[in-house]
Motif scaffolding. Structure first.
Motif, PDB file in Angstrom:
ATOM      1  N   ASP B  29     -32.145 -11.859  27.723  1.00  0.00           N
ATOM      2  CA  ASP B  29     -31.547 -11.193  28.652  1.00  0.00           C
ATOM      3  C   ASP B  29     -30.965 -12.360  29.960  1.00  0.00           C
ATOM      4  OD1 ASP B  29     -31.848  -8.562  27.613  1.00  0.00           O
ATOM      5  OD2 ASP B  29     -33.851  -8.195  28.639  1.00  0.00           O
ATOM      6  N   ALA B  30     -31.352 -13.393  29.933  1.00  0.00           N
ATOM      7  CA  ALA B  30     -31.016 -14.193  30.507  1.00  0.00           C
ATOM      8  C   ALA B  30     -29.643 -15.250  30.172  1.00  0.00           C
ATOM      9  CB  ALA B  30     -32.250 -15.433  31.250  1.00  0.00           C
ATOM     10  N   GLY B  31     -29.442 -14.911  29.151  1.00  0.00           N
ATOM     11  CA  GLY B  31     -28.126 -15.216  28.532  1.00  0.00           C
ATOM     12  C   GLY B  31     -28.330 -16.557  27.492  1.00  0.00           C
ATOM     13  N   PHE B  32     -29.671 -16.719  26.945  1.00  0.00           N
ATOM     14  CA  PHE B  32     -29.961 -17.620  25.970  1.00  0.00           C
ATOM     15  C   PHE B  32     -29.651 -17.099  24.517  1.00  0.00           C
ATOM     16  CE2 PHE B  32     -32.111 -19.219  29.729  1.00  0.00           C
ATOM     17  CZ  PHE B  32     -31.643 -20.610  29.855  1.00  0.00           C
ATOM     18  N   GLU B  33     -29.411 -17.970  23.609  1.00  0.00           N
ATOM     19  CA  GLU B  33     -29.599 -17.567  22.094  1.00  0.00           C
ATOM     20  C   GLU B  33     -30.895 -18.123  22.010  1.00  0.00           C
ATOM     21  OE1 GLU B  33     -26.199 -19.177  20.021  1.00  0.00           O
ATOM     22  OE2 GLU B  33     -24.838 -17.858  21.000  1.00  0.00           O
ATOM     23  N   VAL B  34     -31.909 -17.268  21.476  1.00  0.00           N
ATOM     24  CA  VAL B  34     -33.302 -17.546  21.246  1.00  0.00           C
ATOM     25  C   VAL B  34     -33.434 -17.238  19.670  1.00  0.00           C
ATOM     26  CG1 VAL B  34     -35.675 -17.054  21.730  1.00  0.00           C
ATOM     27  CG2 VAL B  34     -34.070 -16.498  23.329  1.00  0.00           C
ATOM     28  N   ILE B  35     -33.709 -18.202  19.172  1.00  0.00           N
ATOM     29  CA  ILE B  35     -34.012 -18.264  17.617  1.00  0.00           C
ATOM     30  C   ILE B  35     -35.394 -18.208  17.343  1.00  0.00           C
ATOM     31  CG2 ILE B  35     -33.673 -19.706  15.404  1.00  0.00           C
ATOM     32  CD1 ILE B  35     -31.488 -21.065  17.838  1.00  0.00           C
ATOM     33  N   MET B  36     -35.781 -17.063  16.702  1.00  0.00           N
ATOM     34  CA  MET B  36     -37.278 -16.738  16.548  1.00  0.00           C
ATOM     35  C   MET B  36     -37.534 -17.285  15.087  1.00  0.00           C
ATOM     36  SD  MET B  36     -38.530 -14.933  19.020  1.00  0.00           S
ATOM     37  CE  MET B  36     -40.006 -13.880  18.480  1.00  0.00           C
ATOM     38  N   ILE B  37     -38.696 -18.218  14.939  1.00  0.00           N
ATOM     39  CA  ILE B  37     -39.057 -18.538  13.636  1.00  0.00           C
ATOM     40  C   ILE B  37     -40.494 -17.995  13.427  1.00  0.00           C
ATOM     41  CG2 ILE B  37     -37.620 -20.385  13.503  1.00  0.00           C
ATOM     42  CD1 ILE B  37     -39.866 -22.143  13.468  1.00  0.00           C
ATOM     43  N   GLY B  38     -41.089 -17.387  14.292  1.00  0.00           N
ATOM     44  CA  GLY B  38     -42.561 -17.033  13.901  1.00  0.00           C
ATOM     45  C   GLY B  38     -43.493 -18.206  13.745  1.00  0.00           C
ATOM     46  N   MET B  39     -44.507 -17.683  12.829  1.00  0.00           N
ATOM     47  CA  MET B  39     -45.655 -18.620  12.509  1.00  0.00           C
ATOM     48  C   MET B  39     -44.863 -19.736  11.827  1.00  0.00           C
ATOM     49  SD  MET B  39     -48.795 -15.955  11.860  1.00  0.00           S
ATOM     50  CE  MET B  39     -47.613 -15.143  10.991  1.00  0.00           C
ATOM     51  N   ALA B  40     -45.201 -20.981  12.146  1.00  0.00           N
ATOM     52  CA  ALA B  40     -44.660 -22.248  11.469  1.00  0.00           C
ATOM     53  C   ALA B  40     -45.441 -23.359  11.225  1.00  0.00           C
ATOM     54  CB  ALA B  40     -43.158 -22.264  12.078  1.00  0.00           C
ATOM     55  N   THR B  41     -45.323 -24.123  10.165  1.00  0.00           N
ATOM     56  CA  THR B  41     -46.200 -25.327  10.432  1.00  0.00           C
ATOM     57  C   THR B  41     -45.162 -26.522  11.027  1.00  0.00           C
ATOM     58  OG1 THR B  41     -44.853 -26.140   8.465  1.00  0.00           O
ATOM     59  CG2 THR B  41     -46.924 -24.870   8.115  1.00  0.00           C
ATOM     60  N   THR B  42     -46.149 -27.617  11.279  1.00  0.00           N
ATOM     61  CA  THR B  42     -45.311 -28.711  12.152  1.00  0.00           C
ATOM     62  C   THR B  42     -43.977 -29.233  11.405  1.00  0.00           C
ATOM     63  OG1 THR B  42     -47.445 -29.637  13.032  1.00  0.00           O
ATOM     64  CG2 THR B  42     -45.653 -31.073  12.738  1.00  0.00           C
ATOM     65  N   ASN B  43     -44.011 -29.273  10.259  1.00  0.00           N
ATOM     66  CA  ASN B  43     -42.619 -29.553   9.601  1.00  0.00           C
ATOM     67  C   ASN B  43     -41.642 -28.527   9.853  1.00  0.00           C
ATOM     68  OD1 ASN B  43     -43.791 -31.999   8.894  1.00  0.00           O
ATOM     69  ND2 ASN B  43     -44.370 -31.309   6.506  1.00  0.00           N
ATOM     70  N   GLU B  44     -42.003 -27.320   9.569  1.00  0.00           N
ATOM     71  CA  GLU B  44     -41.117 -26.146   9.691  1.00  0.00           C
ATOM     72  C   GLU B  44     -40.498 -26.090  10.925  1.00  0.00           C
ATOM     73  OE1 GLU B  44     -43.336 -23.740   6.288  1.00  0.00           O
ATOM     74  OE2 GLU B  44     -43.533 -22.961   8.495  1.00  0.00           O
ATOM     75  N   ILE B  45     -41.363 -26.427  12.159  1.00  0.00           N
ATOM     76  CA  ILE B  45     -40.915 -26.356  13.535  1.00  0.00           C
ATOM     77  C   ILE B  45     -39.577 -27.573  13.731  1.00  0.00           C
ATOM     78  CG2 ILE B  45     -41.472 -26.735  16.033  1.00  0.00           C
ATOM     79  CD1 ILE B  45     -44.069 -25.329  15.073  1.00  0.00           C
ATOM     80  N   VAL B  46     -40.246 -28.624  13.226  1.00  0.00           N
ATOM     81  CA  VAL B  46     -39.227 -29.659  13.434  1.00  0.00           C
ATOM     82  C   VAL B  46     -37.701 -29.396  12.482  1.00  0.00           C
ATOM     83  CG1 VAL B  46     -38.553 -32.205  12.928  1.00  0.00           C
ATOM     84  CG2 VAL B  46     -41.035 -31.769  13.717  1.00  0.00           C
ATOM     85  N   ALA B  47     -37.969 -28.984  11.181  1.00  0.00           N
ATOM     86  CA  ALA B  47     -36.477 -28.756  10.592  1.00  0.00           C
ATOM     87  C   ALA B  47     -35.863 -27.455  11.120  1.00  0.00           C
ATOM     88  CB  ALA B  47     -37.032 -28.210   9.077  1.00  0.00           C
ATOM     89  N   ALA B  48     -36.549 -26.391  11.820  1.00  0.00           N
ATOM     90  CA  ALA B  48     -35.791 -25.452  12.435  1.00  0.00           C
ATOM     91  C   ALA B  48     -35.104 -26.104  13.714  1.00  0.00           C
ATOM     92  CB  ALA B  48     -36.492 -24.369  12.817  1.00  0.00           C
ATOM     93  N   ALA B  49     -35.844 -26.909  14.456  1.00  0.00           N
ATOM     94  CA  ALA B  49     -35.181 -27.537  15.830  1.00  0.00           C
ATOM     95  C   ALA B  49     -33.821 -28.284  15.454  1.00  0.00           C
ATOM     96  CB  ALA B  49     -36.143 -28.499  16.351  1.00  0.00           C
ATOM     97  N   VAL B  50     -33.999 -29.145  14.351  1.00  0.00           N
ATOM     98  CA  VAL B  50     -32.785 -29.918  13.818  1.00  0.00           C
ATOM     99  C   VAL B  50     -31.639 -28.865  13.496  1.00  0.00           C
ATOM    100  CG1 VAL B  50     -32.229 -31.616  12.399  1.00  0.00           C
ATOM    101  CG2 VAL B  50     -34.327 -32.016  13.407  1.00  0.00           C
ATOM    102  N   ASP B  51     -32.038 -28.247  12.288  1.00  0.00           N
ATOM    103  CA  ASP B  51     -30.857 -27.211  11.766  1.00  0.00           C
ATOM    104  C   ASP B  51     -30.202 -26.443  12.745  1.00  0.00           C
ATOM    105  OD1 ASP B  51     -31.667 -28.560   9.309  1.00  0.00           O
ATOM    106  OD2 ASP B  51     -32.237 -26.338   8.379  1.00  0.00           O
ATOM    107  N   GLU B  52     -30.997 -25.691  13.759  1.00  0.00           N
ATOM    108  CA  GLU B  52     -30.430 -24.947  14.773  1.00  0.00           C
ATOM    109  C   GLU B  52     -29.754 -25.745  16.139  1.00  0.00           C
ATOM    110  OE1 GLU B  52     -30.155 -21.761  14.053  1.00  0.00           O
ATOM    111  OE2 GLU B  52     -31.797 -21.183  12.485  1.00  0.00           O
TER     112      GLU B  52
END
Ligand code: B12
Ligand SMILES: Nc1nc2c(ncn2[C@@H]2O[C@H](COP(=O)(O)OP(=O)(O)OP(=O)(O)O)[C@@H](O)[C@H]2O)c(=O)[nH]1
Ligand SMILES: [Mg+2]
Lengths: 304, 129
Positions: B29-52
């Protein structure tokens, strides 16, 4: 920019960052986006592009998750581009397709990007076409596009993809919906997802009847699926894989090239208009041909 | 200007969705694009931060602070300039550990307006104060 990578190698984050940033540039639009797309289209590549569309919440993302491990048996790697809507009020977006994805199959072999529609109509974002072209040039052999939840007419995906899977649910409509124009005319395959819900048989009969009226030799097949359990997904993938394998070489790429040229032309015209409006062309109409040439030269210089 | 992108991830296997969902909604609502990934391992968080290609990583932290600290380290080593912020039921001593790594931390009861202001600051939409 990088190449889609082999299965065993560890994830190369630097390569991925380059690709991810290029997509951000494309999303930001303007000249830079056109230049990137042009370069991408000049790179020899021929990915299969699979579109997945259907109403909000039909189970598109859940199906992507269920199809991914099967697709990875046939393709060395898969790129997924998932579009969700932007708020018309604030411009913000909640991009939630990743929540449904089973990450166990991730690694070097899957690239996943969420994309907000940013006001674009038609079920995709303005940047979707150029991003497909970029992923293609980056040598991802299968590109899956999940559209945002659509109604009956937002079917731009048909022009960008080789094949389109339409996802519907039992109870989705009666014989009238099944025969209305739009959705049921454009899919290459249909999933009746949430097959665990009541009304499956009736929905299947109606949909099949409607599809049989299409002026095609082999009407699209209808597959009952339960994406969350994997039921029916193998049969669905079998059909999709065959459809993709049979799709005419470069068919969707040719359409994407034509669309890219059209976009470049429109951008050029709008840039020229802006240039003229910003003083460059005050009273252009009255200028002599010589002055007009100068103007064009000025415009050209400014752009490059 | 293009909207800024924020990754919203949950560290640890934890069914507490309400916090991250409400925060994601406020950011949307403040104008950001928020990408939800839910429960994630360390590797999955890093991969998502990079790909997105996000501008900011948000962590909803539940339970084991060690898992969260590992995720922070991994993001910071792969994406050295990436700002992070966090929230959830984090005990005070753990808040200090996260703050020591440069995170802004929002424990239960934090106002959504403060969280949005932080996101604006961390993504460069408003100047540091
Ligand atoms: C509701 C609730 C549940 C619901 C969750 C429903 C749901 N869909 O979210 C249910 C019933 C499922 C549940 C279950 C359990 N819960 Co519970 N639950 C709560 C409760 C009462 C409220 C949590 C809540 O939703 N608050 C409202 C939201 C909006 O607040 P919030 O999450 O804190 O978020 C705020 C900030 O933290 C911050 N924030 C949050 N995330 C992020 C992310 C970013 C990036 C940023 C910037 C900010 C930010 O912003 C928000 C606004 O201020 C708390 C106690 C409490 N009063 O906090 C316990 C609590 C969280 N639960 C607890 C526990 C132990 C459990 C259970 C293990 C069993 C149990 N004892 O009940 C199970 C685990 C289930 C599982 N598999 O995960 C403990 C956690 C202890 C700990 N620190 O690890 C708590 C603290 C209760 C306690 N005192 O023991 N729970
Ligand atoms: N019962 C049942 N639920 C399902 C099935 N497939 C998906 N769901 C649930 O339906 C909800 C929506 O699923 P998604 O996969 O997010 O649907 P979507 O079409 O991607 O949604 P949007 O992207 O928001 O349009 C989730 O709660 C899923 O768990 C199914 O086959 N049966
Ligand atoms: Mg989805």
């Amino acid at each position: 920019m990088s190449n889609a990578a082999d299965a065993a190698a560890p994830v190369d984050f630097e390569q991925r960052k380059a690709l991810a940033r290029a997509i951000t540039s494309i999303e930001s639009g303007g000249n830079q986006a056109l230049t990137l797309e042009e370069a991408a289209l000049a790179t020899p590549a021929n990915a299969h592009v699979l579109g997945i569309t259907g109403p909000p919440g039909a189970g598109k993302s859940s199906l992507v998750s269920a199809l991914l491990p099967l697709a990875l048996q046939r393709y060395s790697s898969v790129a997924v581009l998932a579009v969700d809507p932007s708020s018309a009020v604030t411009g913000g977006a909640l991009l939630g397709d990743r929540v449904r994805i089973d990450y166990r199959h991730f690694g070097n072999r899957v690239f996943f990007r969420s994309m907000a529609s940013r006001g674009h109509q038609g079920g995709i974002a303005a940047a979707t076409r150029a991003t497909i072209n970029l992923l293609d040039a980056d040598q991802w052999p299968l590109i899956i596009i999940e559209t945002l939840g659509i109604g009956q007419v937002e079917l731009d995906i048909v022009d960008l993809a080789d094949r389109v899977l339409v996802v519907l649910n039992p109870g989705w409509g009666d014989g009238f919906q099944a025969n209305k124009a739009g959705l049921t005319e454009q899919g290459d395959a249909f999933a009746l997802n949430k097959a665990d819900r009541p009304g499956l048989e009736q929905a299947k009969i109606l949909l099949e009847q409607s599809l049989q009226c299409l002026p095609v030799e082999r009407p699209p097949s209808v597959f009952p699926t339960i994406a969350t359990d994997g039921d029916g997904v193998t049969e669905l993938w079998h059909d999709l894989a065959q459809l993709l394998a049979d799709s005419p070489t470069e068919s969707s790429k040719k359409r994407r090239i034509l669309a890219a040229r059209e976009a470049a032309r429109a951008q050029l015209l709008s840039d020229f208009e802006t240039f003229l409006n910003c003083g460059g062309g005050e009273a252009t109409q009255e200028k002599s041909p010589g002055t007009a040439t100068d103007l064009l030269a000025q415009f050209y210089q400014q752009r490059s | 200007m293009r909207p800024k992108r924020i990754l919203m991830a949950k560290t640890g296997l934890d069914g507490h969705w309400r916090g991250p969902t409400i925060v994601a909604r406020a950011l949307r609502d403040a104008g950001f694009e928020v990408i939800m990934i839910g429960m994630a391992t360390t590797n999955e968080i890093v991969a998502a931060a990079v790909d997105e290609d996000v501008d900011l990583v948000g962590l909803n932290i539940g339970g084991h602070i060690d898992v969260a600290l590992r995720a922070v380290d991994a993001v910071q080593s792969t994406c050295p300039d990436m700002p992070l912020f966090a929230g959830g039921t984090i005990p005070p001593h753990a808040c200090k550990q996260l703050e020591a790594k440069g995170l802004e931390v929002f424990p239960p009861g934090s106002a959504l307006t403060d969280i949005v202001a932080s996101a604006n600051r961390l993504t460069g939409l408003s100047s540091q104060q």
